[in-house]
Design a protein around this motif. Sequence first.
Motif, PDB file in Angstrom:
ATOM      1  N   GLU A 269       7.563 -35.417  28.622  1.00 52.41           N
ATOM      2  CA  GLU A 269       6.768 -34.326  28.052  1.00 52.41           C
ATOM      3  C   GLU A 269       7.627 -33.393  27.191  1.00 52.41           C
ATOM      4  O   GLU A 269       7.104 -32.700  26.310  1.00 52.41           O
ATOM      5  CB  GLU A 269       6.086 -33.539  29.160  1.00 52.41           C
ATOM      6  CG  GLU A 269       4.993 -34.343  29.883  1.00 52.41           C
ATOM      7  CD  GLU A 269       4.422 -33.614  31.079  1.00 52.41           C
ATOM      8  OE1 GLU A 269       3.279 -33.901  31.452  1.00 52.41           O
ATOM      9  OE2 GLU A 269       5.152 -32.756  31.654  1.00 52.41           O
TER      10      GLU A 269
ATOM     11  N   ALA B 131       7.580 -35.585  19.125  1.00 55.65           N
ATOM     12  CA  ALA B 131       6.833 -36.752  18.653  1.00 55.65           C
ATOM     13  C   ALA B 131       7.756 -37.737  17.945  1.00 55.65           C
ATOM     14  O   ALA B 131       7.616 -38.958  18.095  1.00 55.65           O
ATOM     15  CB  ALA B 131       5.699 -36.308  17.728  1.00 55.65           C
TER      16      ALA B 131
ATOM     17  N   PHE C  16       1.253 -42.157  31.009  1.00 51.96           N
ATOM     18  CA  PHE C  16       1.349 -40.957  30.162  1.00 51.96           C
ATOM     19  C   PHE C  16       1.585 -41.337  28.704  1.00 51.96           C
ATOM     20  O   PHE C  16       0.911 -40.829  27.793  1.00 51.96           O
ATOM     21  CB  PHE C  16       2.490 -40.062  30.665  1.00 51.96           C
ATOM     22  CG  PHE C  16       2.902 -39.003  29.680  1.00 51.96           C
ATOM     23  CD1 PHE C  16       2.161 -37.841  29.528  1.00 51.96           C
ATOM     24  CD2 PHE C  16       4.033 -39.169  28.881  1.00 51.96           C
ATOM     25  CE1 PHE C  16       2.530 -36.869  28.601  1.00 51.96           C
ATOM     26  CE2 PHE C  16       4.420 -38.208  27.968  1.00 51.96           C
ATOM     27  CZ  PHE C  16       3.660 -37.050  27.825  1.00 51.96           C
ATOM     28  N   LEU C  17       2.542 -42.247  28.457  1.00 53.22           N
ATOM     29  CA  LEU C  17       2.876 -42.609  27.086  1.00 53.22           C
ATOM     30  C   LEU C  17       1.736 -43.369  26.409  1.00 53.22           C
ATOM     31  O   LEU C  17       1.482 -43.179  25.212  1.00 53.22           O
ATOM     32  CB  LEU C  17       4.155 -43.460  27.070  1.00 53.22           C
ATOM     33  CG  LEU C  17       5.453 -42.713  27.381  1.00 53.22           C
ATOM     34  CD1 LEU C  17       6.618 -43.685  27.450  1.00 53.22           C
ATOM     35  CD2 LEU C  17       5.726 -41.636  26.329  1.00 53.22           C
TER      36      LEU C  17
ATOM     37  N   THR D 248      -1.482 -43.129  27.076  1.00 50.94           N
ATOM     38  CA  THR D 248      -2.527 -42.141  26.769  1.00 50.94           C
ATOM     39  C   THR D 248      -2.137 -41.305  25.560  1.00 50.94           C
ATOM     40  O   THR D 248      -2.952 -41.047  24.660  1.00 50.94           O
ATOM     41  CB  THR D 248      -2.771 -41.228  27.982  1.00 50.94           C
ATOM     42  OG1 THR D 248      -3.143 -42.035  29.109  1.00 50.94           O
ATOM     43  CG2 THR D 248      -3.870 -40.226  27.703  1.00 50.94           C
ATOM     44  N   TRP D 249      -0.875 -40.888  25.512  1.00 50.23           N
ATOM     45  CA  TRP D 249      -0.382 -40.100  24.371  1.00 50.23           C
ATOM     46  C   TRP D 249      -0.503 -40.892  23.067  1.00 50.23           C
ATOM     47  O   TRP D 249      -0.979 -40.369  22.049  1.00 50.23           O
ATOM     48  CB  TRP D 249       1.076 -39.717  24.618  1.00 50.23           C
ATOM     49  CG  TRP D 249       1.713 -38.979  23.474  1.00 50.23           C
ATOM     50  CD1 TRP D 249       1.665 -37.642  23.213  1.00 50.23           C
ATOM     51  CD2 TRP D 249       2.497 -39.554  22.416  1.00 50.23           C
ATOM     52  NE1 TRP D 249       2.368 -37.348  22.074  1.00 50.23           N
ATOM     53  CE2 TRP D 249       2.888 -38.502  21.550  1.00 50.23           C
ATOM     54  CE3 TRP D 249       2.897 -40.856  22.122  1.00 50.23           C
ATOM     55  CZ2 TRP D 249       3.656 -38.722  20.426  1.00 50.23           C
ATOM     56  CZ3 TRP D 249       3.665 -41.069  20.984  1.00 50.23           C
ATOM     57  CH2 TRP D 249       4.045 -40.011  20.155  1.00 50.23           C
TER      58      TRP D 249
ATOM     59  N   TRP E 129      -4.447 -41.584  22.118  1.00 50.95           N
ATOM     60  CA  TRP E 129      -5.257 -40.432  21.722  1.00 50.95           C
ATOM     61  C   TRP E 129      -4.625 -39.630  20.594  1.00 50.95           C
ATOM     62  O   TRP E 129      -5.321 -38.884  19.903  1.00 50.95           O
ATOM     63  CB  TRP E 129      -5.508 -39.530  22.929  1.00 50.95           C
ATOM     64  CG  TRP E 129      -6.380 -40.209  23.925  1.00 50.95           C
ATOM     65  CD1 TRP E 129      -6.024 -40.676  25.149  1.00 50.95           C
ATOM     66  CD2 TRP E 129      -7.765 -40.551  23.773  1.00 50.95           C
ATOM     67  NE1 TRP E 129      -7.086 -41.293  25.781  1.00 50.95           N
ATOM     68  CE2 TRP E 129      -8.179 -41.218  24.952  1.00 50.95           C
ATOM     69  CE3 TRP E 129      -8.710 -40.361  22.748  1.00 50.95           C
ATOM     70  CZ2 TRP E 129      -9.468 -41.696  25.141  1.00 50.95           C
ATOM     71  CZ3 TRP E 129      -9.999 -40.840  22.943  1.00 50.95           C
ATOM     72  CH2 TRP E 129     -10.367 -41.490  24.125  1.00 50.95           C
ATOM     73  N   ARG E 130      -3.332 -39.799  20.382  1.00 48.28           N
ATOM     74  CA  ARG E 130      -2.700 -39.087  19.268  1.00 48.28           C
ATOM     75  C   ARG E 130      -2.994 -39.775  17.944  1.00 48.28           C
ATOM     76  O   ARG E 130      -3.168 -39.141  16.920  1.00 48.28           O
ATOM     77  CB  ARG E 130      -1.185 -39.024  19.487  1.00 48.28           C
ATOM     78  CG  ARG E 130      -0.444 -38.252  18.402  1.00 48.28           C
ATOM     79  CD  ARG E 130       1.049 -38.237  18.702  1.00 48.28           C
ATOM     80  NE  ARG E 130       1.772 -37.532  17.653  1.00 48.28           N
ATOM     81  CZ  ARG E 130       2.187 -38.094  16.517  1.00 48.28           C
ATOM     82  NH1 ARG E 130       1.934 -39.364  16.294  1.00 48.28           N
ATOM     83  NH2 ARG E 130       2.848 -37.397  15.628  1.00 48.28           N
TER      84      ARG E 130
ATOM     85  N   SER F 211      -7.880 -46.225  28.242  1.00 44.63           N
ATOM     86  CA  SER F 211      -7.057 -46.772  27.160  1.00 44.63           C
ATOM     87  C   SER F 211      -7.343 -48.243  26.883  1.00 44.63           C
ATOM     88  O   SER F 211      -6.842 -48.799  25.899  1.00 44.63           O
ATOM     89  CB  SER F 211      -5.570 -46.596  27.499  1.00 44.63           C
ATOM     90  OG  SER F 211      -5.265 -47.175  28.759  1.00 44.63           O
TER      91      SER F 211
END
Length: 1005
Positions: free
Chosen positions: A272, A276, A298-299, A301-302, A305-306, A328
């Motif tokens: 976190e 980026a 986490f990665l 999803t990041w 959605w990013r 995902s």
Amino acid sequence: MLSWGPAGRPWACAGRLGLCPAGAGAHTALQVPSPVSGEEALQSLAMLLLRRLPHLTPELFVSLSQFIPFMAVSDIARLPPALLANESVLAALRTHSARLVPGQKAAFARRLLQAPSLGAVPTWPLGFLRSILPLLPHLPLPCFLQLTPQQVWGLGDAWQLLRLGLAQGRHVASSLANWSRAAGPEPGNRLGTLACFLSPEELQDLAWLRDPRGAVEQSLLACAAAGTLRQHGRVMLALAELLRSTSLATVSPRELLAWRGVLPEMGVGFLERLSAAQLNALLPQLRPTQLTRAQASFLLTWAVWRDNVSVGEAARLCPLLPGLGAASLAAVLAPLQVQGCACLGPALPLLSAAQTASLLQALQRPDGWPRCLLPLLPLQLLRPSAQALWGALWDLNLSWSPQQAQLLWREVGAGTNRSHHTAGALGSLVVGMSCTALQELGREDFLGALRTLYTQPRSLPASLRRCVQEEVLRRPALSREELVWLGPRFLMELPAKLVEMLPDAVMRLVLDHATRQPRSLLALPATRRAVLARGALRSLRLPAGTELSGEVLDQLGPLVGFLGRESVAHVQPESLLPRLGDLQDTCLDVEVATQLGQLLLSERALGAPPSWSLPTLQQLGRLIFLLPLESLRAIPGDLLSRDMVEQLLQSQWDWEQSELGRLCHPPGTLSEGPSPQDVLMAPLVAAAGPGGQAPVPSCADIRATFPAAWSAAQLAAMAPPQLEDCLGLLVQDPVLRPNQLRAVLDQVRQLWGSSRALEPTQTLRLGRLVTQLGEPELQELLLPDWGALSVLGELDGWSPEQMRAVVSTFLRQRGASARDLGLPELVALGHLLCGLPVAELWGLDSWELSKAAPFLGSLSLRCTEQQVEVLAAHLTSSAAFGPADTWGPEIFAEVGTLAAGLPDIVLSALVPEQLWALTPRAIAAVPAPKFAVVFGPAQLRTLSSAQAAAVTLGQRQWLGSAQRRALASAQCEGEAAQDGQGRSRARPQYVFPLPLLLCLPRCLL
């Protein structure tokens, strides 16, 4: 009619080696060729040449050097020691060393040590050490530890080329580190990856572990990235603390890539903090094994959605697939279909059952499944797609599961012209052959079929393996040449009663194969291993009462681990000392391990523990846990430092994580009393004296020992930051008791606050601690989809009340009923499936349940008998597999433990091929009263030894005397019960026919 005749075999015939004469049990019409191609032929030729040329000169040995990789250990042990000390011979060994297995290298090293001109190890010149460099790691451990600091330093960078064990690496690294004190900072560069063997104390004494850009620190990071640094060790912790203290603003993306091996220690919080740009640089370089599931989630999803993930960006998501969830899944399907197995392959072993099931469901089109997913297809998805998958059926590299092969043989193979060409082209599908098809073959085709089956890399399905054994017993005897041609894998799977009758020369073929391929030995049931060990020892023809020397142990190789207690008692104690390293890499039966522990304490070996020194413990490694508890308590306390204890535990951990260690299933169950590990840890974890206060562990203390060694009170007293650093290790420990889990959970509550409405990512981090949550807390969990549910379903140890609470919470939050549960949800439930009441279980969709059967059937569910019966009723419906009396063996293998719920009348009426297909777990899952009713003596007698060994104590207690005798016979493969030495007290029921016994010894001369 199948046709596997000699004309269809790819092996050429170079003449017969001497068939038995007509009338002596030989089948004169069959000209079976010898194994004259490939590795088997070269091994046979090497053996023949060495035994026909007893007086080898260096020139002759070098001219035959292409046979070095194919030499048997027993033949290496007979080479003249002086021959191996010759420079040209050593050069030939170096040339071919990459193709030698460890057993061969150890045999060459031990034989070389017997050369009279060598002298003591500390006197060996550097030139000679360089000439034997590939053999150095295979010297007996006491000899290796005699290497002096000057010798170690003199070999310099050559150490980087060798694969060293823990004790060897510690010796070399410590020698280099100590030598460096007088040589300045330069040795930090010379250490290289050997620095990974040093303890944190040694690293800190040398002013290392201070700068992540330093030479030693970079070496440690390289070890972490390669997976050779212990994940939960103290060095990894120290390295993680160093990286956390570094300002991320000063770390370039290139530098960050070198940190990837330490990421699992850093947690989600570290990710976190990354920018980026740093994350984008890191993602394409990661491997799935370099992230925890929480980090991968986490990665992923990041990333999803990013950005709007395009096909071209799919590669950077591949390492993140172990974090796949319902949210995902849709975003990665299109890229996955383009990248295929190049993306999926590395991640597949790390995917949970629910993740795998969700991919299979989402890609549910014959052209949508990447080929690496095909061996994971449930039968219900494979059956309608069999014809559409025609091209994949001929992929010889595709490892179909045994039940898939059986289904495809039935669906596709049965409709083809099964000539030897077709059968050979079917590749691994040939192991799906039905027992009926095998029984219908004539002699020549039967032998050809056996040869084809036993040249497959995968093992045979249990039902077919037992069918082969029964057919071999039923048919006319096999000649010596037929036995040799069928190969050692076939010989190792002969019924135990026939293995004991094998002639010495044939038995030595088995012994050589077991030495080269110990994994094939560990795939056998315990009874068969013991029979092979007895046969191998018998083939050496030692005089009665003779002590077993080191040379005998070398010839027996991995079979030493399965000798009977009486045989092991005859081992010369002093012969064990040069072979401690070999024994650490050997699977040991529990009786053998106990006996070896006693022998090591002999005055002819190590002697009493009070006289031991630090090198003694270093040489013992994991073997220290074979010693009696009272001997462990007698080890001088000053030897058991935190570092030494960590070395010993790491030795055991390294073995358990190795390929052979994972295959080595120790017999029996954990005892109720203290374990050897507990006794060894006692000085570190107990109070200093009567009335003293027990120490409070730090995270480093936990990592140097193991979590379960510390009491609940000690764990509860840990400082919160220390517990946070060790949380990943604590929640994974499979032997933490409930009170210890609760103590850790209470600490986590203080760290995180209330457990109400735990997020799925937090639930994932809690691991086994979740099983200690109360019903009100479980009802507050956030379980929005199958991904969050699967984290809980993978865990065992729930109470019925907890299971009901979780399942009702999931259904309530989804607004669904049991009928709405599809393949991903059913698989995600896992152990929690038993939380559905009987009435709701009846509402399940039978088709969806049948697709989930291979996943759920691999679990030992804690369902009631009535619940399992409902599940079985679904599987026998027309919407699933249909009536059980029509099931082939592939369906019994597919449904696994769920077969325990079949009605009594169905189980009692199973035909042999169906009965043999019941998995051992399914046998153990049948309720004890039901087991006693449905399995009579006749059925129990036909069980395989693995099935019979799976019968639980509770089930045995319900059996009558006739049933118990039948079960004992099955466990011993048709023999009477074994005595204390593992020997049968009765004569075998079946033996080779007399003509064969007369023929075989003469043919093998």
